[in-house]
Design a protein around this motif. Structure first.
Motif, PDB file in Angstrom:
ATOM      1  N   ILE A  93      14.928   5.676  -0.524  1.00 20.28           N
ATOM      2  CA  ILE A  93      14.019   4.946   0.363  1.00 20.28           C
ATOM      3  C   ILE A  93      13.704   3.592  -0.264  1.00 20.28           C
ATOM      4  CG2 ILE A  93      11.733   4.921   1.419  1.00 20.28           C
ATOM      5  CD1 ILE A  93      11.794   7.940   1.514  1.00 20.28           C
ATOM      6  N   THR A  94      13.978   2.518   0.476  1.00 19.32           N
ATOM      7  CA  THR A  94      13.678   1.169   0.002  1.00 19.32           C
ATOM      8  C   THR A  94      12.766   0.484   1.014  1.00 19.32           C
ATOM      9  OG1 THR A  94      15.677   0.320   1.085  1.00 19.32           O
ATOM     10  CG2 THR A  94      15.873   0.971  -1.232  1.00 19.32           C
ATOM     11  N   PHE A  95      12.305  -0.711   0.646  1.00 20.03           N
ATOM     12  CA  PHE A  95      11.357  -1.437   1.498  1.00 20.03           C
ATOM     13  C   PHE A  95      11.887  -2.822   1.846  1.00 20.03           C
ATOM     14  CE2 PHE A  95       8.740   1.657  -0.695  1.00 20.03           C
ATOM     15  CZ  PHE A  95       7.876   2.108   0.298  1.00 20.03           C
ATOM     16  N   HIS A  96      11.492  -3.303   3.001  1.00 19.17           N
ATOM     17  CA  HIS A  96      11.801  -4.670   3.426  1.00 19.17           C
ATOM     18  C   HIS A  96      10.547  -5.208   4.103  1.00 19.17           C
ATOM     19  CE1 HIS A  96      14.999  -7.674   4.694  1.00 19.17           C
ATOM     20  NE2 HIS A  96      13.919  -8.088   5.339  1.00 19.17           N
ATOM     21  N   GLU A  97      10.012  -6.302   3.566  1.00 16.19           N
ATOM     22  CA  GLU A  97       8.780  -6.865   4.114  1.00 16.19           C
ATOM     23  C   GLU A  97       9.081  -7.823   5.260  1.00 16.19           C
ATOM     24  OE1 GLU A  97       6.682  -8.736   0.957  1.00 16.19           O
ATOM     25  OE2 GLU A  97       6.439  -6.892  -0.213  1.00 16.19           O
ATOM     26  N   GLY A  98       8.242  -7.747   6.298  1.00 16.30           N
ATOM     27  CA  GLY A  98       8.408  -8.687   7.395  1.00 16.30           C
ATOM     28  C   GLY A  98       7.650  -8.276   8.641  1.00 16.30           C
ATOM     29  N   ASP A  99       7.683  -9.171   9.629  1.00 23.32           N
ATOM     30  CA  ASP A  99       7.103  -8.937  10.951  1.00 23.32           C
ATOM     31  C   ASP A  99       8.268  -8.736  11.907  1.00 23.32           C
ATOM     32  OD1 ASP A  99       6.182  -9.340  13.614  1.00 23.32           O
ATOM     33  OD2 ASP A  99       4.537 -10.603  12.938  1.00 23.32           O
ATOM     34  N   PHE A 100       8.373  -7.551  12.527  1.00 19.26           N
ATOM     35  CA  PHE A 100       9.580  -7.268  13.314  1.00 19.26           C
ATOM     36  C   PHE A 100       9.691  -8.098  14.587  1.00 19.26           C
ATOM     37  CE2 PHE A 100       7.149  -3.068  14.123  1.00 19.26           C
ATOM     38  CZ  PHE A 100       6.420  -3.568  15.189  1.00 19.26           C
ATOM     39  N   PHE A 101       8.653  -8.823  14.967  1.00 22.64           N
ATOM     40  CA  PHE A 101       8.762  -9.745  16.097  1.00 22.64           C
ATOM     41  C   PHE A 101       9.245 -11.129  15.671  1.00 22.64           C
ATOM     42  CE2 PHE A 101       5.743  -6.883  18.411  1.00 22.64           C
ATOM     43  CZ  PHE A 101       6.518  -6.705  19.549  1.00 22.64           C
ATOM     44  N   LYS A 102       9.169 -11.434  14.375  1.00 23.19           N
ATOM     45  CA  LYS A 102       9.448 -12.801  13.916  1.00 23.19           C
ATOM     46  C   LYS A 102      10.586 -12.886  12.915  1.00 23.19           C
ATOM     47  CE  LYS A 102       4.539 -14.077  14.348  1.00 23.19           C
ATOM     48  NZ  LYS A 102       3.321 -14.482  13.583  1.00 23.19           N
ATOM     49  N   ASP A 103      10.678 -11.934  12.006  1.00 25.01           N
ATOM     50  CA  ASP A 103      11.599 -12.041  10.874  1.00 25.01           C
ATOM     51  C   ASP A 103      12.918 -11.314  11.139  1.00 25.01           C
ATOM     52  OD1 ASP A 103       9.717 -13.484   9.282  1.00 25.01           O
ATOM     53  OD2 ASP A 103       8.643 -11.606   8.932  1.00 25.01           O
ATOM     54  N   THR A 160       0.830  -1.209   0.000  1.00 25.72           N
ATOM     55  CA  THR A 160       0.000   0.000   0.000  1.00 25.72           C
ATOM     56  C   THR A 160       0.862   1.256   0.000  1.00 25.72           C
ATOM     57  OG1 THR A 160      -1.712  -1.187   1.220  1.00 25.72           O
ATOM     58  CG2 THR A 160      -1.862   1.215   1.209  1.00 25.72           C
ATOM     59  N   SER A 161       1.970   1.230   0.723  1.00 24.54           N
ATOM     60  CA  SER A 161       2.866   2.389   0.761  1.00 24.54           C
ATOM     61  C   SER A 161       3.446   2.652  -0.622  1.00 24.54           C
ATOM     62  CB  SER A 161       3.989   2.153   1.773  1.00 24.54           C
ATOM     63  OG  SER A 161       4.755   3.314   1.944  1.00 24.54           O
ATOM     64  N   ARG A 162       3.858   1.604  -1.296  1.00 27.72           N
ATOM     65  CA  ARG A 162       4.397   1.770  -2.656  1.00 27.72           C
ATOM     66  C   ARG A 162       3.336   2.318  -3.609  1.00 27.72           C
ATOM     67  NH1 ARG A 162       7.766  -3.862  -2.642  1.00 27.72           N
ATOM     68  NH2 ARG A 162       9.864  -2.979  -2.606  1.00 27.72           N
ATOM     69  N   GLU A 163       2.103   1.884  -3.412  1.00 29.76           N
ATOM     70  CA  GLU A 163       1.025   2.291  -4.318  1.00 29.76           C
ATOM     71  C   GLU A 163       0.564   3.717  -4.078  1.00 29.76           C
ATOM     72  OE1 GLU A 163      -3.533   0.883  -5.541  1.00 29.76           O
ATOM     73  OE2 GLU A 163      -2.312  -0.362  -4.193  1.00 29.76           O
ATOM     74  N   HIS A 164       0.536   4.144  -2.812  1.00 32.80           N
ATOM     75  CA  HIS A 164      -0.102   5.422  -2.485  1.00 32.80           C
ATOM     76  C   HIS A 164       0.831   6.516  -1.959  1.00 32.80           C
ATOM     77  CE1 HIS A 164      -4.278   3.995  -2.901  1.00 32.80           C
ATOM     78  NE2 HIS A 164      -3.857   2.850  -2.374  1.00 32.80           N
ATOM     79  N   PHE A 165       2.006   6.145  -1.420  1.00 34.17           N
ATOM     80  CA  PHE A 165       2.765   7.140  -0.674  1.00 34.17           C
ATOM     81  C   PHE A 165       4.201   7.381  -1.139  1.00 34.17           C
ATOM     82  CE2 PHE A 165      -0.425   5.409   2.305  1.00 34.17           C
ATOM     83  CZ  PHE A 165      -1.082   6.583   2.654  1.00 34.17           C
ATOM     84  N   VAL A 166       4.943   6.341  -1.479  1.00 33.44           N
ATOM     85  CA  VAL A 166       6.355   6.492  -1.825  1.00 33.44           C
ATOM     86  C   VAL A 166       6.564   6.128  -3.289  1.00 33.44           C
ATOM     87  CG1 VAL A 166       8.725   5.788  -1.313  1.00 33.44           C
ATOM     88  CG2 VAL A 166       7.050   5.943   0.540  1.00 33.44           C
ATOM     89  N   THR A 167       6.990   7.095  -4.080  1.00 29.22           N
ATOM     90  CA  THR A 167       7.197   6.849  -5.508  1.00 29.22           C
ATOM     91  C   THR A 167       8.545   6.170  -5.736  1.00 29.22           C
ATOM     92  OG1 THR A 167       8.271   8.979  -5.905  1.00 29.22           O
ATOM     93  CG2 THR A 167       5.868   8.927  -6.046  1.00 29.22           C
ATOM     94  N   GLU A 168       8.650   5.465  -6.838  1.00 27.85           N
ATOM     95  CA  GLU A 168       9.905   4.785  -7.176  1.00 27.85           C
ATOM     96  C   GLU A 168      11.016   5.783  -7.475  1.00 27.85           C
ATOM     97  OE1 GLU A 168       9.302   1.993 -10.282  1.00 27.85           O
ATOM     98  OE2 GLU A 168       7.886   0.755  -9.144  1.00 27.85           O
TER      99      GLU A 168
END
Length: 358
Positions: A241-251, A228-236
């Motif tokens: 600014i880059t992205f990393h997907e995950g759950d900060f309690f697990k990954d 959603t952030s890539r789609e609506h808020f942060v342009t390429e």
């Protein structure tokens, strides 16, 4: 005899001549909130901004598709709250936005609070209907307010794509106003590689890259938030600014010089905070640091009243609470960080910095 008894009664009741002004104001506080919420929802301030001239109640009622009687009452209340200016010439009373209304209450403004107001009206306000239950039970009220389980906090918080987007818009509007102050409360220029844990819309990441031209920021968040952030808020186009997907309690967390946790720890119990901060400490480079961005209570919890109210909001919405600088320092120390400092910004959110020794 009766006269003497009446006089004695008056003397024995010093409250007889008091007027509970402050209590009455508090009782009616929600009336003000809902007046602002509804005015934004109906688009009153947007209509007046677009018109570029004062409008009558009739013109505004037609533009927002509302009854004339209801619109007249709403506009009068907004004028009384100093959100609208009134203009009285020869004809009917006309209205225009105050400067603050144009800047913060219109959808098109770059620092608009419109989305934050919508989230307050449609989500937070409904949770607060069950504040009494929250105090009695000591837990959040998503199940009563929305019929969803809160066993997984963010499953409840992001219970639909629409609700997730509303929350992200809320965070975006907050950091557009307060973000610069918290990322410049300390000199963060020595930290070139930054990881914004739970970075949401990327608004704080943008503030970092603006304040510190040599840094890069990785936004770490849940996969659907990143999408959603890539789609609506942060342009390429923003290559810092880059992205990393995950759950900060697990990954696994990306290695970085500085980790930012903005409005994260107040969601969680002390035990969960220490668990997360320990994971951050283990991932952090030697000589690195962690920046906590939170609304700080005074030592002893005596205020500010806004933060005390935020702590009640944490009760109805999350598992956590607002804390003092010393309490955050204790959490950081328990996780291994040292040399903790804090800075007050004079706005809603403050900054706490903890270091990892080299």
């Amino acid at each position: 005899m009766a006269e003497n008894q009446e006089g004695a009664s008056s003397e024995g009741n010093p409250a007889a001549d008091m007027y509970p002004k402050k209590i009455l104001e508090y009782m009616e506080g929600f009336l003000i909130s809902k007046t602002v919420f509804s005015s934004c929802e109906l688009g009153v301030f947007d209509v007046l901004l677009a018109a570029e001239r004062p409008l009558s109640a009739e013109e505004i009622s037609q533009a927002i598709g509302a009854s004339l009687d209801g619109t007249e009452r709403l506009l009068a209340a907004c004028a009384g709250l100093q959100l609208l200016n009134t203009h009285r010439d020869n004809g009917p009373v006309c209205y225009s936005n105050t400067e603050q209304a144009s800047v913060y209450l219109t959808r098109s403004s770059p620092v608009s609070l419109y989305q934050s107001i919508q989230y307050s009206s449609r989500t937070i306000y409904l949770c607060w209907h069950y504040l009494t239950d929250a105090v009695r039970e000591g837990r959040n009220q998503y199940e009563k307010a929305f019929g969803v389980s809160s066993n997984d906090l963010f499953q409840a918080l992001y219970r639909s794509d629409e609700e997730m987007l509303k929350f992200m818009q809320l965070m975006n509007s907050i950091w557009n106003i307060c973000g610069k102050d918290v990322v410049t409360a300390f000199d963060l220029s020595p930290f070139k590689i930054i990881c914004d844990l739970g970075g949401c819309s990327g608004a704080l990441a943008k503030q970092c890259t603006s304040a510190y031209p040599e840094c890069t920021v990785t936004i770490f968040d849940l996969p659907k938030v990143v999408c959603t952030s890539r789609e609506h808020f942060v342009t390429e186009a923003n290559q810092r600014i880059t992205f990393h997907e995950g759950d900060f309690f697990k990954d696994p967390l990306p290695e970085a010089d500085l980790y930012i946790l903005a409005r994260i720890l107040h969601d969680w119990t002390d035990e969960r905070c220490i668990e997360l901060l320990t994971r951050v400490y283990n991932a952090c480079k030697p000589g690195g640091a962690v920046l906590l961005v939170e609304a700080l209570l005074h030592e002893g919890g005596s205020g500010p009243v806004t933060v005390q109210l935020y702590s009640l909001n944490m009760l109805v919405q999350t598992e956590g609470k607002e804390r003092t600088a010393a309490q955050y320092a204790a959490l950081l120390t328990a996780a291994g960080f040292s040399g903790t400092q804090h800075r007050l910004t004079g706005k809603i959110y403050d900054a706490v910095l903890g270091h990892k020794e080299t």
